[in-house]
Write a protein that holds these residues in place. Sequence first.
Motif, short mmCIF file in Angstrom:
data_model
loop_
_atom_site.label_atom_id
_atom_site.label_comp_id
_atom_site.label_asym_id
_atom_site.label_seq_id
_atom_site.Cartn_x
_atom_site.Cartn_y
_atom_site.Cartn_z
N LEU A 33 -46.72 0.17 -17.35
CA LEU A 33 -45.18 0.18 -17.23
C LEU A 33 -44.52 0.39 -18.52
O LEU A 33 -43.33 0.95 -18.59
CB LEU A 33 -44.36 -0.63 -16.07
CG LEU A 33 -44.86 -0.19 -14.63
CD1 LEU A 33 -43.99 -1.11 -13.75
CD2 LEU A 33 -44.72 1.15 -14.31
N ASN A 60 -37.37 4.19 -10.34
CA ASN A 60 -38.45 3.22 -10.92
C ASN A 60 -39.23 3.67 -12.23
O ASN A 60 -39.56 5.17 -11.85
CB ASN A 60 -39.29 2.93 -9.84
CG ASN A 60 -40.32 1.65 -10.10
OD1 ASN A 60 -41.28 2.07 -10.86
ND2 ASN A 60 -39.76 0.33 -10.17
N THR A 99 -36.20 -1.52 -9.12
CA THR A 99 -37.32 -2.23 -9.34
C THR A 99 -38.40 -1.98 -8.10
O THR A 99 -39.47 -2.40 -8.39
CB THR A 99 -36.97 -3.92 -9.46
OG1 THR A 99 -36.03 -4.06 -8.39
CG2 THR A 99 -36.19 -4.26 -10.59
N ALA A 100 -37.97 -1.57 -7.07
CA ALA A 100 -38.92 -1.31 -5.99
C ALA A 100 -39.70 -0.23 -6.26
O ALA A 100 -39.17 0.80 -6.92
CB ALA A 100 -37.89 -0.99 -4.83
N GLU A 101 -40.92 -0.33 -5.95
CA GLU A 101 -42.11 0.51 -6.48
C GLU A 101 -41.65 2.16 -5.96
O GLU A 101 -42.14 2.93 -6.57
CB GLU A 101 -43.40 0.23 -5.89
CG GLU A 101 -44.59 0.47 -7.08
CD GLU A 101 -45.92 -0.07 -6.24
OE1 GLU A 101 -46.59 0.39 -6.11
OE2 GLU A 101 -45.97 -1.48 -6.72
N LYS A 102 -41.18 2.26 -5.02
CA LYS A 102 -40.73 3.42 -4.41
C LYS A 102 -39.41 4.31 -4.63
O LYS A 102 -39.26 5.33 -4.49
CB LYS A 102 -40.75 3.35 -2.79
CG LYS A 102 -42.37 3.34 -2.13
CD LYS A 102 -42.29 3.78 -0.96
CE LYS A 102 -43.73 3.74 -0.27
NZ LYS A 102 -43.74 3.47 1.12
N GLY A 141 -50.61 2.74 -14.51
CA GLY A 141 -49.79 1.49 -14.01
C GLY A 141 -49.31 0.73 -15.35
O GLY A 141 -48.75 -0.28 -15.27
N ARG A 154 -42.31 4.04 -12.71
CA ARG A 154 -43.42 5.04 -12.44
C ARG A 154 -43.17 6.33 -11.95
O ARG A 154 -43.91 7.34 -11.74
CB ARG A 154 -44.33 4.21 -11.55
CG ARG A 154 -44.25 3.82 -10.24
CD ARG A 154 -44.80 2.65 -9.81
NE ARG A 154 -44.38 1.30 -9.89
CZ ARG A 154 -45.16 0.24 -10.33
NH1 ARG A 154 -46.52 0.67 -10.21
NH2 ARG A 154 -44.70 -0.83 -10.61
N ASN A 155 -41.85 6.48 -11.43
CA ASN A 155 -41.42 7.46 -10.64
C ASN A 155 -40.61 8.58 -11.37
O ASN A 155 -40.20 9.53 -10.95
CB ASN A 155 -40.72 7.27 -9.45
CG ASN A 155 -41.72 6.37 -8.40
OD1 ASN A 155 -42.93 6.76 -8.33
ND2 ASN A 155 -41.04 5.39 -7.77
#
Lengths: 369, 320
Positions: free
Chosen positions: A199, A166, A159-162, A197, A168-169
């Motif tokens: 998702l 995730n 859940t962490a953006e990085k 963005g 987005r990655n």
Amino acid sequence: MDRFIFRLFLIIGFTAMSAGIVFAEEEPYPIQLQTIEDNKKCYVCHSELDMKEHVMKDGTVRMLFVDQVVFSGSTHHEQVCTACHEDINMVPHGPEEKTVKCTHCHYMDNTFGAPTSEGDVDRYEKYRKSVHKRELDAGNPDAPDCFDCHGTHDIIVPTAEKSRINRRNIPATCGRCHIDEYADYKMSVHGQALARGELEVAVCIDCHGEHGVAEVHGSDSNVAAATLPETCAQCHAEEKLMSRFGIESAQYDTYRESYHGKANKFGLQTVANCASCHGFHDVLPADDPKSHINPDNLAATCGKCHTGANINYTRGKMHVEAADPSSGIIFIVAFMFKILTIGTVVSLVIHICLDLIRRFLNWRRRDAH
Amino acid sequence: MPTSKKEQLLKSIGERVDEAFGYIDKSGLGEDIREGIKDEVAGEVETFMRRTFDHSVKKKTHVAHTEQLKLEIDRQETILRFSLFFRIQHIIMFVSVLLLVFTGLPLKFNETAVAKMIFSSADAFMFAKMLHRIAATALAGVALVHLYFIVFMKEGRSNFIQFLPRFQDAKDALHNIKYFIGLEKHHPRFDRFSYIEKFDYWAVYWGIIVMVGSGSALWFNTQFMALLPKYMIDVMKEVHSDEALLATLALVIWHFYNVHFNPSKFPGSLLWWHGRMTVEEMKDEHPLEYERIISERAEKKLEAQVQDSGRNDSRSGEQS
């Protein structure tokens, strides 16, 4: 070439020398890590910048440097190093360091709270049947193991953006190997929306699956001709989701009503499915001049199967719904046939019923006499 | 005291005989002669009565017997209603239509279990598609043969003319419905083709034009769309699909009921095979056609007889 071999020898020579210095200094002694404080013992060597790379026996170069800051931020920061590197018990280490086995903790019904399952299915079980694992077992050095996607000392919650996994990655993570597909995807409507963005937009795993990813044309693939329409429909038949993006949600149903959709349903491989016209990684909306379904490109797209396709293919809606008044002449024809059919059948049935009643009355009267 | 006609007759004859005997007694003749006359009278009466009664019994049985024989002959003797060529056209048509229905409708109703059974695999689907096209070709072929039949052949022309709708058909339909609901005592007297059969014929006529037309567009979609826009092929698909259902319903409900499943034909008629109808059925269902056939036959026979006798006359004339 000669220079390259010379340099290689030079590197190997230097490394062997430095190792020889280390080994020469003292005899190997056992080491045990009890608490995370003990991890410092490992950092004594592994946080040294000159420990960055090491040439292994088989000639491969391996990273030995561990960034303390990165690891202390990872989800495993409360684990001792030997929790994963379980075969390390001597300093200096023996020559047979094994690859880390994540299943050491991440197995079904474990007591450590290590996440394992997608519903009732063990993720590792899914991975074991996937094309990635089968390639790996067959000896393909490029096939991914767990850490190729999830990372190593930098693993953080998805859940962490990085996080590499995730949403987005994910395209970038898969794109490390599947670079052409990643390039197509980045340009597509899905990729563009993800970059904005959004998702909920489709990323690699939504169509291909994640741990259980199969060959495109395999029997359990979600993107083979037989299964692709359902895969797209997961999102594109969802009225609520689609209305948020201003996209029609009847596309799947109208496809299923078309000859393409019906023949596809009964297993014909050659008929058009969603991707045949819309493209897949490079899917774009019709108003984009690069889109396969842009009116200017439609003749070429249809022409892949229908030789000689021309401008006529753009005259009329592709996903037609006869019950929808906006379909014009098709709606009128369908409506007229509906009235004609109901009218005919009702009058014929009434005629037959009257005939039967008359026959019954005549028969009873004859019987009475 | 109930008395039948016969008893009354016997009684009155007895009374008359008694009266006659009274006259004889009063005549003053001798005893022997009187008895002789009485015997004579009684004998005459007996002979008369036996002859009378016997004759009437014989006559009655004779009439009843003839009627029964007539019915039997009606039941056994058949009239050829459809020629072999007519029947062959019909057989090719219904075989291909049934194939088309079984391979086509599952595509329309592809959610049903039957469809999943028929299209059990991609190969089965392709086979059904091939069968559909073979049957479609056969149907289009037989339609062309039929056009030849109704234009260039005498039999076809006369049948086609009799198939044409007339004002009489509307009257017949109204009459029949009145008969069903009890406003008329008898059903209408139909000619060769009743309005029921005319509906069948014209439904098929229109159906074949629509289905062969739209089906060809779908079969040769590339060629079709080279000339016409995309929405036209959607119209063709809609027409093909909707008319298929309408035609199947008309066939199963109307045609099957009227020729196979109605109580007087159940469980089915073999007319399509032998082309014959019994005189009994003809008199009931196509009385006008029956009468025409019989009178035509009679006229022909008469003509033949006249020609025959004429020939005989001339022959005898030559001889003399």
